[in-house]
Design an enzyme around this catalytic site. Structure first.
Site, PDB file in Angstrom:
ATOM      1  N   SER A  17      14.891 -15.128 -14.617  1.00 19.35           N
ATOM      2  CA  SER A  17      14.227 -14.347 -15.663  1.00 19.35           C
ATOM      3  C   SER A  17      14.546 -14.864 -17.065  1.00 19.35           C
ATOM      4  O   SER A  17      13.845 -14.527 -18.017  1.00 19.35           O
ATOM      5  CB  SER A  17      14.628 -12.870 -15.556  1.00 19.35           C
ATOM      6  OG  SER A  17      15.992 -12.688 -15.894  1.00 19.35           O
ATOM      7  N   ALA A  63      21.396  -6.106 -16.036  1.00 23.85           N
ATOM      8  CA  ALA A  63      21.982  -6.841 -14.901  1.00 23.85           C
ATOM      9  C   ALA A  63      20.948  -7.773 -14.257  1.00 23.85           C
ATOM     10  O   ALA A  63      19.768  -7.416 -14.161  1.00 23.85           O
ATOM     11  CB  ALA A  63      22.523  -5.848 -13.871  1.00 23.85           C
ATOM     12  N   PRO A  64      21.415  -8.954 -13.860  1.00 24.50           N
ATOM     13  CA  PRO A  64      22.801  -9.477 -13.886  1.00 24.50           C
ATOM     14  C   PRO A  64      23.216 -10.101 -15.217  1.00 24.50           C
ATOM     15  O   PRO A  64      24.321 -10.616 -15.322  1.00 24.50           O
ATOM     16  CB  PRO A  64      22.776 -10.541 -12.794  1.00 24.50           C
ATOM     17  CG  PRO A  64      21.372 -11.055 -12.824  1.00 24.50           C
ATOM     18  CD  PRO A  64      20.507  -9.868 -13.135  1.00 24.50           C
ATOM     19  N   GLY A  65      22.351 -10.094 -16.222  1.00 21.23           N
ATOM     20  CA  GLY A  65      22.789 -10.521 -17.549  1.00 21.23           C
ATOM     21  C   GLY A  65      22.119 -11.747 -18.111  1.00 21.23           C
ATOM     22  O   GLY A  65      22.566 -12.272 -19.136  1.00 21.23           O
ATOM     23  N   ASP A 103      23.054  -1.051 -18.063  1.00 25.10           N
ATOM     24  CA  ASP A 103      22.661  -1.121 -16.657  1.00 25.10           C
ATOM     25  C   ASP A 103      23.799  -0.572 -15.811  1.00 25.10           C
ATOM     26  O   ASP A 103      24.962  -0.910 -16.061  1.00 25.10           O
ATOM     27  CB  ASP A 103      22.365  -2.568 -16.241  1.00 25.10           C
ATOM     28  CG  ASP A 103      21.509  -2.643 -14.979  1.00 25.10           C
ATOM     29  OD1 ASP A 103      21.930  -2.111 -13.934  1.00 25.10           O
ATOM     30  OD2 ASP A 103      20.406  -3.227 -15.042  1.00 25.10           O
ATOM     31  N   ASP A 112      13.349  -5.429 -19.361  1.00 27.20           N
ATOM     32  CA  ASP A 112      12.805  -6.169 -18.228  1.00 27.20           C
ATOM     33  C   ASP A 112      13.035  -5.376 -16.949  1.00 27.20           C
ATOM     34  O   ASP A 112      13.295  -5.931 -15.879  1.00 27.20           O
ATOM     35  CB  ASP A 112      13.466  -7.554 -18.131  1.00 27.20           C
ATOM     36  CG  ASP A 112      12.793  -8.456 -17.109  1.00 27.20           C
ATOM     37  OD1 ASP A 112      11.563  -8.347 -16.945  1.00 27.20           O
ATOM     38  OD2 ASP A 112      13.496  -9.275 -16.475  1.00 27.20           O
ATOM     39  N   LYS A 162       5.290  -4.219 -15.527  1.00 27.45           N
ATOM     40  CA  LYS A 162       4.962  -4.551 -14.148  1.00 27.45           C
ATOM     41  C   LYS A 162       3.588  -3.977 -13.800  1.00 27.45           C
ATOM     42  O   LYS A 162       3.307  -2.802 -14.066  1.00 27.45           O
ATOM     43  CB  LYS A 162       6.014  -3.996 -13.194  1.00 27.45           C
ATOM     44  CG  LYS A 162       7.462  -4.200 -13.641  1.00 27.45           C
ATOM     45  CD  LYS A 162       7.814  -5.650 -13.906  1.00 27.45           C
ATOM     46  CE  LYS A 162       9.240  -5.789 -14.421  1.00 27.45           C
ATOM     47  NZ  LYS A 162       9.591  -7.154 -14.811  1.00 27.45           N
TER      48      LYS A 162
END
Length: 356
Positions: free
Chosen positions: A192, A219-221, A238, A276, A306
């Protein structure tokens, strides 16, 4: 003396993600209901267009109101029919060479479909050498001012090659086909990150030195890592863990909360808010709108929206309507690194800025 301009044409090629090509064609038809649009079976995501409006006329309309799903366009000034043995004969004629501005940098962008026995760089090098020898324009592969677009399509009956000349700003994207490529960083945390890097370039996101950034659903960052590379102080929200490589970074403050729970704590203001999160479009839009009061007057926000497989336009329109009550929606764009989503670039409405 005025600079030469690319010759005008009514035929051109449009590119989009194959899964969103139907929506890109709707955008073409909305701009020119009489346009003839042909899908090219051997080239998923590519359409041949013969429009009633000239290429330049359409460009001006889309520069004022950019399409969401149509990523890249390029004019067709010449079409050549070739076979595998004559691909080396591909060339620019005198008229196209005369239209190239010798004072502007140029690049050759080649795309191949259908498996012709050729590599893009071979075409790029051959045509670039021809331009340099005949015109003397400076070659600049990255961020050129003018582009020679070459699309080669291998079909059952032979090979079709389309060539066109345009200013880079006319193509909706400086990248061939709107395909942004980034070199993989060895410290990359998630795929991402490419989405954020592309959005930063496409939307020209402004940065405040040492600014405060809020990363919702962090997450995951990956996005938090990119924000730190741009010198931002990051608040990551998160319930899940961030990548352990970020745990020792004093510039990241991780709140193990949902975005809704964090909002209930009345957070301060941020120069940049990112989202996101994997949520239903309307729910995500409502959540983002709730964070609008926490954006600095000159701040910006980025979010991925989305879209479901069905009723994508309905969800998009509903979400944009919700967001439009809280933000100025500057751009909506289906980026190359997006999947079933679009990226939105949001700013504080000017009316809110003037009363702040």
């Amino acid at each position: 003396m005025s600079s030469p301009l690319p010759p005008d044409t009514h035929t051109w090629l449009g590119s989009a993600d194959p899964d969103f090509l139907d929506l890109a064609i709707r955008e073409i038809k909305a701009a020119d209901p009489e346009a003839a649009v042909q899908r090219l079976r051997e080239a998923p995501g590519l359409v041949w267009v013969c429009s009633q409006r000239s290429f330049v006329d359409l460009v001006e309309a889309w520069q004022a109101d950019p399409p969401i799903f149509l990523r890249h366009i390029c004019p067709i000034h010449r079409e050549q029919r070739l076979d595998e043995g004559s691909l080396s004969k591909l060339h620019l004629d005198e008229e196209m060479l005369a239209a190239i501005d010798p004072m502007r940098s140029f690049s050759v962008q080649t795309r191949l479909f259908g498996g012709p026995n050729l590599k893009p760089f071979q075409v790029n090098e051959a045509l670039a050498e021809q331009v340099i020898a005949a015109v003397g324009a400076p070659l600049q592969v990255k961020d050129p001012q003018q582009v020679i677009s070459v699309v080669i399509l291998a079909e059952t009956g032979g090979i079709r090659a389309w060539l066109g000349l345009s200013l880079a700003a006319q193509n909706l994207s400086n990248w061939a086909g709107g395909i942004h490529r980034f070199r993989r960083d060895p410290n990359q945390i998630s795929r991402s990150e490419f989405k954020l890097l592309e959005a930063i370039q496409v939307f020209q996101v402004p940065w405040v030195a040492g600014g405060q950034a809020l990363d919702l659903g962090a997450a995951p960052g990956g996005w938090s890592r990119i924000l730190r590379l741009y010198g931002q102080q990051v608040t990551a929200v998160d319930p899940a863990d961030l990548d352990e490589r970020l745990s020792q970074d004093p510039g990241i403050c991780h709140h193990r909360l949902s975005a809704q729970a964090y909002l209930a704590r009345s957070p301060g203001r941020f120069h940049l808010i990112l989202n996101d999160m994997r949520m239903d479009g309307s729910a995500s839009a409502n959540l983002m709108a709730a964070f609008a009061p926490h954006l600095e007057p000159q701040g910006a926000a980025l979010m991925t929206l989305k879209l479901p497989h069905r009723q994508r336009l309905r969800v998009l329109r509903q979400s944009l309507e919700i967001l439009g009550r809280a933000f100025s929606v500057v751009r909506a764009r289906h980026l190359f690194h997006n999947r079933s989503e679009v990226t939105l670039y949001l700013r504080v409405p000017q009316s809110a800025v003037s009363t702040t």
